[in-house]
Structures are given as structure tokens and as C-alpha cells.
Design a protein around this motif. Structure first.
Motif, PDB file in Angstrom:
ATOM      1  N   LEU A  14       0.829  -1.200   0.000  1.00 20.41           N
ATOM      2  CA  LEU A  14       0.000   0.000   0.000  1.00 20.41           C
ATOM      3  C   LEU A  14       0.868   1.256   0.000  1.00 20.41           C
ATOM      4  O   LEU A  14       0.559   2.237  -0.679  1.00 20.41           O
ATOM      5  CB  LEU A  14      -0.954  -0.002   1.194  1.00 20.41           C
ATOM      6  N   LYS A  15       1.941   1.228   0.765  1.00 25.21           N
ATOM      7  CA  LYS A  15       2.874   2.355   0.804  1.00 25.21           C
ATOM      8  C   LYS A  15       3.534   2.548  -0.564  1.00 25.21           C
ATOM      9  O   LYS A  15       3.697   3.677  -1.038  1.00 25.21           O
ATOM     10  CB  LYS A  15       3.936   2.124   1.895  1.00 25.21           C
ATOM     11  N   GLU A  16       3.880   1.453  -1.198  1.00 23.59           N
ATOM     12  CA  GLU A  16       4.475   1.508  -2.534  1.00 23.59           C
ATOM     13  C   GLU A  16       3.499   2.131  -3.538  1.00 23.59           C
ATOM     14  O   GLU A  16       3.879   2.978  -4.349  1.00 23.59           O
ATOM     15  CB  GLU A  16       4.870   0.095  -2.983  1.00 23.59           C
ATOM     16  N   LEU A  17       2.233   1.707  -3.471  1.00 23.70           N
ATOM     17  CA  LEU A  17       1.214   2.282  -4.351  1.00 23.70           C
ATOM     18  C   LEU A  17       1.045   3.781  -4.086  1.00 23.70           C
ATOM     19  O   LEU A  17       0.894   4.573  -5.021  1.00 23.70           O
ATOM     20  CB  LEU A  17      -0.127   1.570  -4.157  1.00 23.70           C
ATOM     21  N   GLU A  18       1.062   4.152  -2.835  1.00 24.50           N
ATOM     22  CA  GLU A  18       0.944   5.563  -2.470  1.00 24.50           C
ATOM     23  C   GLU A  18       2.113   6.364  -3.041  1.00 24.50           C
ATOM     24  O   GLU A  18       1.922   7.450  -3.597  1.00 24.50           O
ATOM     25  CB  GLU A  18       0.908   5.700  -0.944  1.00 24.50           C
ATOM     26  N   ASN A  19       3.320   5.831  -2.938  1.00 28.77           N
ATOM     27  CA  ASN A  19       4.498   6.508  -3.495  1.00 28.77           C
ATOM     28  C   ASN A  19       4.415   6.638  -5.007  1.00 28.77           C
ATOM     29  O   ASN A  19       4.785   7.672  -5.575  1.00 28.77           O
ATOM     30  CB  ASN A  19       5.778   5.786  -3.091  1.00 28.77           C
ATOM     31  N   ILE A  20       3.930   5.590  -5.648  1.00 26.74           N
ATOM     32  CA  ILE A  20       3.774   5.631  -7.103  1.00 26.74           C
ATOM     33  C   ILE A  20       2.765   6.700  -7.490  1.00 26.74           C
ATOM     34  O   ILE A  20       2.987   7.478  -8.418  1.00 26.74           O
ATOM     35  CB  ILE A  20       3.383   4.243  -7.658  1.00 26.74           C
ATOM     36  N   GLN A  21       1.646   6.758  -6.773  1.00 29.36           N
ATOM     37  CA  GLN A  21       0.629   7.770  -7.064  1.00 29.36           C
ATOM     38  C   GLN A  21       1.177   9.179  -6.852  1.00 29.36           C
ATOM     39  O   GLN A  21       0.906  10.082  -7.641  1.00 29.36           O
ATOM     40  CB  GLN A  21      -0.627   7.554  -6.217  1.00 29.36           C
ATOM     41  N   LEU A  22       1.965   9.375  -5.816  1.00 31.04           N
ATOM     42  CA  LEU A  22       2.593  10.679  -5.584  1.00 31.04           C
ATOM     43  C   LEU A  22       3.520  11.053  -6.742  1.00 31.04           C
ATOM     44  O   LEU A  22       3.548  12.206  -7.184  1.00 31.04           O
ATOM     45  CB  LEU A  22       3.364  10.682  -4.259  1.00 31.04           C
ATOM     46  N   ASN A  23       4.268  10.075  -7.226  1.00 31.38           N
ATOM     47  CA  ASN A  23       5.153  10.314  -8.377  1.00 31.38           C
ATOM     48  C   ASN A  23       4.350  10.661  -9.628  1.00 31.38           C
ATOM     49  O   ASN A  23       4.729  11.559 -10.390  1.00 31.38           O
ATOM     50  CB  ASN A  23       6.047   9.105  -8.646  1.00 31.38           C
ATOM     51  N   ILE A  24       3.247   9.958  -9.841  1.00 30.79           N
ATOM     52  CA  ILE A  24       2.385  10.244 -10.992  1.00 30.79           C
ATOM     53  C   ILE A  24       1.835  11.661 -10.890  1.00 30.79           C
ATOM     54  O   ILE A  24       1.853  12.415 -11.871  1.00 30.79           O
ATOM     55  CB  ILE A  24       1.245   9.204 -11.095  1.00 30.79           C
ATOM     56  N   ASN A  25       1.362  12.032  -9.720  1.00 26.26           N
ATOM     57  CA  ASN A  25       0.836  13.385  -9.522  1.00 26.26           C
ATOM     58  C   ASN A  25       1.909  14.436  -9.779  1.00 26.26           C
ATOM     59  O   ASN A  25       1.661  15.460 -10.422  1.00 26.26           O
ATOM     60  CB  ASN A  25       0.263  13.546  -8.114  1.00 26.26           C
ATOM     61  N   ARG A  26       3.120  14.182  -9.277  1.00 26.80           N
ATOM     62  CA  ARG A  26       4.225  15.120  -9.485  1.00 26.80           C
ATOM     63  C   ARG A  26       4.563  15.230 -10.965  1.00 26.80           C
ATOM     64  O   ARG A  26       4.748  16.324 -11.504  1.00 26.80           O
ATOM     65  CB  ARG A  26       5.456  14.677  -8.688  1.00 26.80           C
ATOM     66  N   LEU A  27       4.627  14.088 -11.648  1.00 22.21           N
ATOM     67  CA  LEU A  27       4.947  14.104 -13.080  1.00 22.21           C
ATOM     68  C   LEU A  27       3.860  14.809 -13.887  1.00 22.21           C
ATOM     69  O   LEU A  27       4.168  15.560 -14.823  1.00 22.21           O
ATOM     70  CB  LEU A  27       5.156  12.674 -13.592  1.00 22.21           C
ATOM     71  N   ASN A  28       2.593  14.585 -13.545  1.00 26.10           N
ATOM     72  CA  ASN A  28       1.504  15.280 -14.238  1.00 26.10           C
ATOM     73  C   ASN A  28       1.597  16.784 -14.023  1.00 26.10           C
ATOM     74  O   ASN A  28       1.379  17.566 -14.946  1.00 26.10           O
ATOM     75  CB  ASN A  28       0.140  14.757 -13.778  1.00 26.10           C
ATOM     76  N   SER A  29       1.927  17.179 -12.819  1.00 22.81           N
ATOM     77  CA  SER A  29       2.096  18.601 -12.517  1.00 22.81           C
ATOM     78  C   SER A  29       3.266  19.182 -13.319  1.00 22.81           C
ATOM     79  O   SER A  29       3.160  20.272 -13.894  1.00 22.81           O
ATOM     80  CB  SER A  29       2.330  18.791 -11.020  1.00 22.81           C
ATOM     81  N   ASP A  30       4.373  18.444 -13.369  1.00 18.91           N
ATOM     82  CA  ASP A  30       5.536  18.877 -14.162  1.00 18.91           C
ATOM     83  C   ASP A  30       5.168  19.000 -15.634  1.00 18.91           C
ATOM     84  O   ASP A  30       5.555  19.968 -16.309  1.00 18.91           O
ATOM     85  CB  ASP A  30       6.697  17.901 -14.002  1.00 18.91           C
ATOM     86  N   LYS A  31       4.419  18.029 -16.130  1.00 23.61           N
ATOM     87  CA  LYS A  31       4.012  18.029 -17.532  1.00 23.61           C
ATOM     88  C   LYS A  31       3.154  19.251 -17.837  1.00 23.61           C
ATOM     89  O   LYS A  31       3.364  19.935 -18.849  1.00 23.61           O
ATOM     90  CB  LYS A  31       3.244  16.748 -17.852  1.00 23.61           C
ATOM     91  N   GLU A  32       2.189  19.544 -16.977  1.00 20.10           N
ATOM     92  CA  GLU A  32       1.325  20.701 -17.188  1.00 20.10           C
ATOM     93  C   GLU A  32       2.128  22.005 -17.146  1.00 20.10           C
ATOM     94  O   GLU A  32       1.882  22.915 -17.934  1.00 20.10           O
ATOM     95  CB  GLU A  32       0.207  20.715 -16.145  1.00 20.10           C
ATOM     96  N   SER A  33       3.103  22.075 -16.248  1.00 23.60           N
ATOM     97  CA  SER A  33       3.952  23.273 -16.175  1.00 23.60           C
ATOM     98  C   SER A  33       4.753  23.455 -17.455  1.00 23.60           C
ATOM     99  O   SER A  33       4.873  24.568 -17.981  1.00 23.60           O
ATOM    100  CB  SER A  33       4.914  23.178 -14.988  1.00 23.60           C
TER     101      SER A  33
END
Length: 132
Positions: A14-33
Motif C-alpha cells: 500500500l505504501k508503494e502504491l501511495e508513493n507511485i501515485q505521488l510520483n504520478i501526480n508530481r509528473l503530471n504537474s511537471d508536464k502541465e507546467s
């Protein structure tokens, strides 16, 4: 007893999934920027500015249109699937219906024509310097 052993494993997963989701959110934010920055750069660069690139989604549209035009510049007739495959290489998230809508809009604007169903050719009257 196996349930007790799975709890730490489940927690770790579950912690691993949470970390992956955080990375996805960060990458999406970077992409939008980066997309916003790219839009700004294109608007301010006279060599690449386009009057119709005013929204974030317009960047993708112009990008896809430029790929199609480049592919058709050889003067040959290209099949829809071949063009779609070329666009998918550069924009993997492009879906079939959006791609076909793009082709129809480009045809309506006089950029491309289709002499036969499923075949596309660059319009001879297209003003390619502006991509219109």
C-alpha cells in the motif's frame, strides 16, 4: 498465522502504491507546467507563433497537425492508419476518434484532402508557412 505475515506485506505494498501515485501526480504537474511554458514560448517566438494557439489543448492539436503535414509533404497519398501510427509514436495518448476529428478539421480548413476514403494528401492550396 498467514494473515499476520501478510499485514506487513500489505502495508508495504500500500505504501508503494501511495508513493507511485505521488510520483504520478508530481509528473503530471511537471508536464502541465512544461506545457504552459511551451505555450508561452511559442506565443512569444515570432518564428513559431501561431494565432490559433491560445489554449493548453491547442498545443497538442498544433503538434498533431504538424506531424500530419510533415508526413504528407512527400506528395504521396497516405492511409489513415499510417498517419495515425505516426501520430501515436509522438503522442501515445491520442485516441482514434480524436485523430479522425483532427483530420476532418484539417480538411475543412483546406490543409489536407482525401481523394478516396481513408486516403489523405496534402492540399496544394495549403499555406504551409503558417500551417493553415
Amino acid at each position: 498465522m498467514p494473515d499476520i505475515l501478510q499485514d506487513p506485506l500489505e502495508a508495504r505494498l500500500l505504501k508503494e502504491l501511495e508513493n507511485i501515485q505521488l510520483n504520478i501526480n508530481r509528473l503530471n504537474s511537471d508536464k502541465e507546467s512544461i506545457e504552459r511554458l511551451l505555450l508561452s514560448v511559442r506565443k512569444n517566438n515570432p518564428a513559431t507563433s501561431r494565432n490559433d494557439v491560445t489554449r493548453k489543448n491547442s498545443i497538442k492539436r498544433v503538434f498533431v497537425e504538424s506531424i500530419i503535414i510533415e508526413r504528407l509533404k512527400d506528395g504521396e497519398i497516405h492511409r489513415t492508419f499510417a498517419l495515425f501510427t505516426e501520430v501515436k509514436k509522438a503522442n501515445p495518448s491520442m485516441n482514434d476518434s480524436t485523430f479522425r476529428s483532427t483530420l476532418r478539421r484539417m480538411k475543412a480548413r483546406g490543409l489536407i484532402r482525401n481523394p478516396r476514403e481513408g486516403r489523405w494528401l496534402l492540399s496544394t492550396s495549403a499555406d504551409l508557412s503558417e500551417g493553415r
